[in-house]
Design a protein around this motif. Structure first.
Motif, short mmCIF file in Angstrom:
data_model
loop_
_atom_site.label_atom_id
_atom_site.label_comp_id
_atom_site.label_asym_id
_atom_site.label_seq_id
_atom_site.Cartn_x
_atom_site.Cartn_y
_atom_site.Cartn_z
N PHE A 61 0.84 -1.21 0.00
CA PHE A 61 0.00 0.00 0.00
C PHE A 61 0.87 1.25 0.00
O PHE A 61 0.59 2.23 -0.69
CB PHE A 61 -0.91 0.02 1.23
N LEU A 62 1.93 1.19 0.78
CA LEU A 62 2.83 2.34 0.88
C LEU A 62 3.39 2.70 -0.50
O LEU A 62 3.44 3.87 -0.88
CB LEU A 62 3.98 2.03 1.85
N SER A 63 3.77 1.67 -1.26
CA SER A 63 4.40 1.94 -2.55
C SER A 63 3.41 2.56 -3.53
O SER A 63 3.80 3.08 -4.56
CB SER A 63 5.00 0.66 -3.14
N GLN A 64 2.11 2.49 -3.21
CA GLN A 64 1.11 3.09 -4.10
C GLN A 64 0.76 4.51 -3.69
O GLN A 64 0.00 5.18 -4.37
CB GLN A 64 -0.15 2.24 -4.11
N PHE A 107 -5.82 -0.06 7.13
CA PHE A 107 -4.77 -1.02 7.47
C PHE A 107 -3.47 -0.30 7.80
O PHE A 107 -2.79 -0.62 8.78
CB PHE A 107 -4.55 -1.98 6.29
N MET A 108 -3.15 0.71 6.99
CA MET A 108 -1.88 1.42 7.22
C MET A 108 -1.91 2.15 8.57
O MET A 108 -0.93 2.15 9.32
CB MET A 108 -1.60 2.41 6.08
N TYR A 137 10.40 -2.43 0.70
CA TYR A 137 10.04 -1.20 -0.01
C TYR A 137 10.66 -1.14 -1.40
O TYR A 137 9.99 -0.82 -2.38
CB TYR A 137 10.45 0.01 0.83
N ALA A 138 11.97 -1.47 -1.46
CA ALA A 138 12.66 -1.36 -2.75
C ALA A 138 12.00 -2.25 -3.82
O ALA A 138 11.57 -1.74 -4.85
CB ALA A 138 14.13 -1.67 -2.60
#
Lengths: 340, 268, 370
Positions: A126-129, B9-10, A226-227
């Protein structure tokens, strides 16, 4: 670096005339060529002394011999290793005390890293989006929690799990304890070692140990995942969507297969990191369930004071870590080759 | 996936990660000597103790800062030529140095700490703060090595060609193109070492031989007697340092890139 | 000899030959374009001229002085890179003044010079901007100013227009040419775009496969190609396989007269080349010379011209004529095509499949050079 920079500024203290390739050969160029081997040799010597020698010393000392009531002497004595695996009385009797410690070390590390990955993977996906600035903000948060010393993290969990305040107190205050008692779950929890007759109890327990370990490496998992996750070609996911794949199907059929190898590599690194966890174990695991790092500590600086034996345990831990690091490097290379 | 589920979720993960840290921070407000949550008789007296009235904490803080800054400086000075040599020449020698420089960080710190305690016992200097600095340099050198290498790789090779066609030789290119363009990466590496050195305790425990202590080590040493709210002040202090440092890295450097994101994808 | 002279320059990367035996003269004050498909070795040649690569063999001299071993930073040929390679950590002015800064020119002089150069490329107000704030065209202007700041003896440009959009490209080609004429500086431009080369160059060097195929003025190269490769790469061309008999070329049963008798012995296999605009429609007459016949397979009107595809026994011929005086033809109609004798070129016929192989090899070389 400063030497190089100094050398370069020296070289460039030349006059301001503008030339077109007419300058004569420059002596100072020779000087900068001469500086490189000297700098690199000094650095190499430093690395060998401070980076490599400690590891070699651990291995050398592990073959030493403990003198009763005194220190120890150099020797070539493999009995320290025998003691780690089959006990001091071997071959007459086998004590698996330290083998168990190694077992606990591995078990905690495996469980901790698996749990951490399970939660870190979707989070990182999700973070990478997110947008680039949002990613940066999240990463600051992750890095700040990552850099928190094990000491501080255990401090927090200790308060959360301690019997006087934290979760048990919360359970009692909210009536959950009473409910557990009424339904008989408290007895079950007690069998699992998670309760005493009066209330739930998380300290000391293996559950608390593993959960704190998972917590400890969760930010590392995010950083390592992450990478690869942020490098996934977005159009690939979009292509899968246009072919009718839902979010979960995309995750299962595109994302996971693509990053399978980096995920394995991450798992290995987290595992290696957790092999060295110390404070968590001393705080949350009862003595019978403690790990090699604790007993290394005891042998070198603590109660037992047996440097060669401590070193032997350290070498066992080191070799275990080494094997898994090599495996992760191999996986890394594999992933790189696949990427081409 | 639904955006709400994603965000939910985050945020849940964030809450889970923050919870123990927040609790530590709040328990610094405890009036008594024990760590209670929620804090009893809230007061800022612990901050006064930590920063002013108890010399043991002041001394530890001083040591923490000395060790962190000195080892970060040393680590950058050592890794810069290694990374540069590896990037520029890529010889077997430079590869070996790179591997060696990254080795200690990859091992369980307790093993490396034990090794260092042997080393300084034989070489002399066990319990001297200088050996503590060298030990942290060795342990954490991998961080600037990685950031500087990423920085060097991010340099466009055509920039070097361009500088050359304008009359720059190797040392000039190093000074006018390479150093300025990798400055943010170098500083990131420096501060990563500072932050992790602040929080490190096991290696410094073995090499300090109880002759001196850093803040984190002081807390570690008191472990058997339990935590006190004054220690939580130390945790808060270091947490703030981390947040400031990483925010600065994010602000002035490219944090996503440092951590391996695809450099080409700036907007998504 | 005046100008830049390359003698027998060769470059190999291991097994692969990127350049073979290049002999070239770049006259002073002229703009020369190195033109060829990607991977033909033109960028390698430019980098050798700049001093960024050393030739495996051969030598370079500038105004009679041997510069083969002179490193790039001592040659100081100004170079504009495909990506422009502007330094993001320096402002526009600092970028332009870079060569002066590192050679120790004092600040006042160099900022004055930078301003002059920025005026020259019409970027007067941009001295303090960051590189990130500039558009593609502006970056190119800055890159040109920066390369000229050191007053180079030779000015090199590597595909300078490829990062710009089509419209801007045309404008910049004209501008760059005018600037070069104004400064009268020896200039070498690498490009794969024949239109670009023809717009700017005094002289074009057509390269393929590591060799220079033809050197000449734009009109020369277009109107008098010396090899089939040049004929096909510069402009459009119809190719016909034929055989020489008595100075005439026979394609099937049709005989073709050239301007002068074909200089081949009887029975030589040759290739006849004709530009589409030199093929005109006429009545179908199989007995007259220089005429082919066949049905029209396709007609298209592309703005100022009309193209007619005719399927003759010798293969498809494309005729191009101005839309204004286009004779009406319909698809399927049988027509004759007259190939005017003074516009025909005749080359020895290459082995079949040779051209494809060339392209393939060129592609491989590109990878190595990159």
């Amino acid at each position: 670096m400063s030497d190089l920079a100094a050398a370069s500024s020296l070289v460039h203290a030349r006059d301001g005339t503008r030339l077109k390739g007419q300058e004569g050969p420059r002596a100072d160029a020779v000087q900068s060529i001469g500086a490189r081997p000297i700098i690199m040799t000094v650095i190499a010597a430093f690395l060998v002394f401070v980076f490599l020698a400690p590891i070699l010393l651990v291995i050398a000392v592990s073959f030493g011999e403990k003198i009763e009531g005194a220190s120890w002497v150099w020797a070539f004595d493999p009995s320290n290793y025998a003691r780690v695996f089959v006990g001091i009385g071997w071959p007459d009797q086998i004590t698996l005390l330290y083998a168990y410690k190694l077992g606990y070390t591995l078990a905690y590390a495996v469980l901790g890293s698996l749990i951490a990955i399970a939660f870190a993977f979707p989070f990182t996906y999700f973070l990478s989006q997110c947008s680039r600035p949002a990613q940066a903000a999240w990463l600051v948060f992750i890095l700040a929690s990552l850099s928190m010393s094990e000491v501080f993290i255990v401090m927090g969990w200790d308060i959360m799990l301690s019997n006087r305040s934290g979760l048990p107190a919360l359970f009692k205050a909210t009536g959950v304890t009473a409910w557990l008692k009424d339904t008989g779950w408290l007895a079950v929890l007690k069998d699992w070692g998670l309760a005493n007759p009066r209330n739930v109890k998380f300290k000391t327990s293996q559950l608390a140990t593993v959960l704190t370990m998972a917590y400890l490496v969760w930010p590392y998992a995010v950083i390592l995942l992450y990478a690869p996750l942020s490098r996934i070609d977005r159009s690939m996911i979009e292509a899968a969507r246009t072919m009718g794949a839902g979010s979960f199907t995309v995750m299962r059929t595109v994302v996971v297969p693509v990053v399978r190898i980096p995920v394995m590599g991450t798992l290995l690194l987290l595992f290696v990191y957790l092999l060295g966890a110390y404070v968590t174990v001393t705080y949350f695991a009862e003595p019978a369930h403690q790990t090699l790092p604790v007993s290394i500590y005891e042998a070198i600086r603590g109660a037992t004071l047996n440097a060669p034996f401590g070193a032997a345990q350290a070498v066992v831990l080191l070799s275990t870590a080494g094997v898994f690091i090599l495996a992760s490097l191999w996986l890394g290379r594999l992933a790189e080759n696949r990427g081409r | 996936m639904k955006a709400t589920f994603k965000n939910g979720f985050m945020l849940l993960c964030a809450a889970y990660i923050s919870l123990p840290i927040v609790i530590v921070c709040l328990s610094a407000l405890n009036g008594g000597r024990s760590m209670l949550f929620p804090p009893k008789d809230p007061t800022f007296a612990r901050f006064y103790e930590f920063f002013v009235s108890e010399p043991v904490w002041l001394r530890s803080m001083e040591n923490s800062i000395i060790v962190a800054l000195a080892s970060a400086t040393l680590a950058v000075l050592i890794t810069w030529p290694i990374a540069y040599d590896q990037w520029k020449r890529n010889t077997a020698f430079s590869k070996a140095l790179t591997g060696l420089a990254g080795l200690p960080f990859a091992l369980p710190p307790i093993v490396f700490g034990v090794g260092l305690s042997f080393l300084w016992t034989f070489a002399g200097g066990l319990g001297n703060i200088f050996t503590g600095i060298l030990s942290h340099t060795a342990l954490l050198a991998a961080l600037p090595l990685v950031t500087i290498s990423i920085g060097l790789q991010s340099i466009d090779r055509f920039h070097l060609d361009a500088a050359q066609t304008m009359g720059a030789d190797e040392p000039t290119i190093l000074r006018t193109i390479i150093l300025p363009q990798t400055l943010s990466y170098t500083l990131s590496g420096f501060f990563f070492v500072v932050v992790l050195s602040f929080h490190e305790f096991i290696v410094i425990f073995f090499v300090s031989a109880s002759a001196y202590s850093t803040v984190t080590l002081q807390i570690f040493n008191s472990l058997r007697n339990g935590f006190t709210p004054t220690m939580a002040v130390g945790a808060i202090t270091f947490l703030l340092v981390s947040i400031v440092v990483f925010s600065a890295v994010a602000r002035y450097g490219d944090l996503p890139r440092l951590l391996g994101a695809d450099p080409a994808r700036k907007d998504n | 000899m005046a100008g830049l002279v390359l003698k027998d320059v060769r470059k190999t990367y291991g097994e692969v030959t990127a350049l073979k035996n290049i002999d070239l003269v770049f006259p002073s004050g002229k703009l020369t374009a190195l033109l060829g498909p990607s991977g033909c070795g033109k960028t390698t040649l430019l980098r050798i001229i700049a001093g960024l690569e050393t030739p495996t063999r051969g030598n370079l001299s500038l105004n009679g002085e041997d510069i083969t071993t002179l490193p790039a930073n001592r040659r100081k040929f100004g170079m504009v890179f495909q990506s422009f390679a502007l330094f993001p950590h320096l402002s526009v002015g600092e970028n332009v003044a870079y060569s002066l800064t590192i050679s120790g020119v004092e600040k006042k002089t160099r900022s004055k010079r930078a301003q002059e150069l920025l005026d020259l490329v019409q970027m007067a107000d941009f001295q303090d901007r960051r590189i990130g704030q500039l558009s593609g065209g502006q970056r190119q202007r800055v890159a040109i100013a920066r390369a000229l700041a050191q007053e180079p003896q030779v000015f090199l440009l590597d595909e300078p227009m490829s990062a710009l959009d089509a419209q801007l490209r045309e404008t910049m080609q004209v501008e760059l040419r005018l600037l070069q004429q104004q400064l009268n500086i020896t200039t070498i431009v690498v490009t794969h775009d024949q239109r670009e080369a023809m717009t700017m160059a005094d002289e074009i060097v057509v390269m393929s496969n590591g060799v220079s195929e033809q050197i000449g003025s734009p009109t020369d190269i277009y109107q008098r190609p010396e090899t089939p490769f040049v004929a096909s790469f510069i402009g459009k061309a119809n190719f016909l396989d034929g055989t020489v008999r008595g100075g005439r070329v026979f394609v099937g049963d049709s005989a073709f007269d050239l301007e002068k008798p074909a200089p081949f012995v009887d029975g030589s296999p040759v290739q006849l080349v004709c530009r589409p605009e030199n093929a005109e429609l006429c009545a179908a007459d199989t007995n007259a010379s220089n005429i082919l016949t066949g049905p029209v397979s396709f007609v298209r009107d592309v703005g100022p011209t009309r193209e007619v595809f005719v399927e003759t026994d010798a293969g498809r011929i494309i005729c191009e004529m101005p839309s204004s005086d286009a004779t009406p033809v319909t698809q399927g109609e049988v027509t004759g095509i007259r190939l005017k004798s003074h516009t025909l070129f005749c080359f020895p016929r290459p082995d079949p499949g040779n051209l494809e192989k060339t392209v393939e090899e060129a592609g491989r070389r590109e990878n190595v050079a990159a």
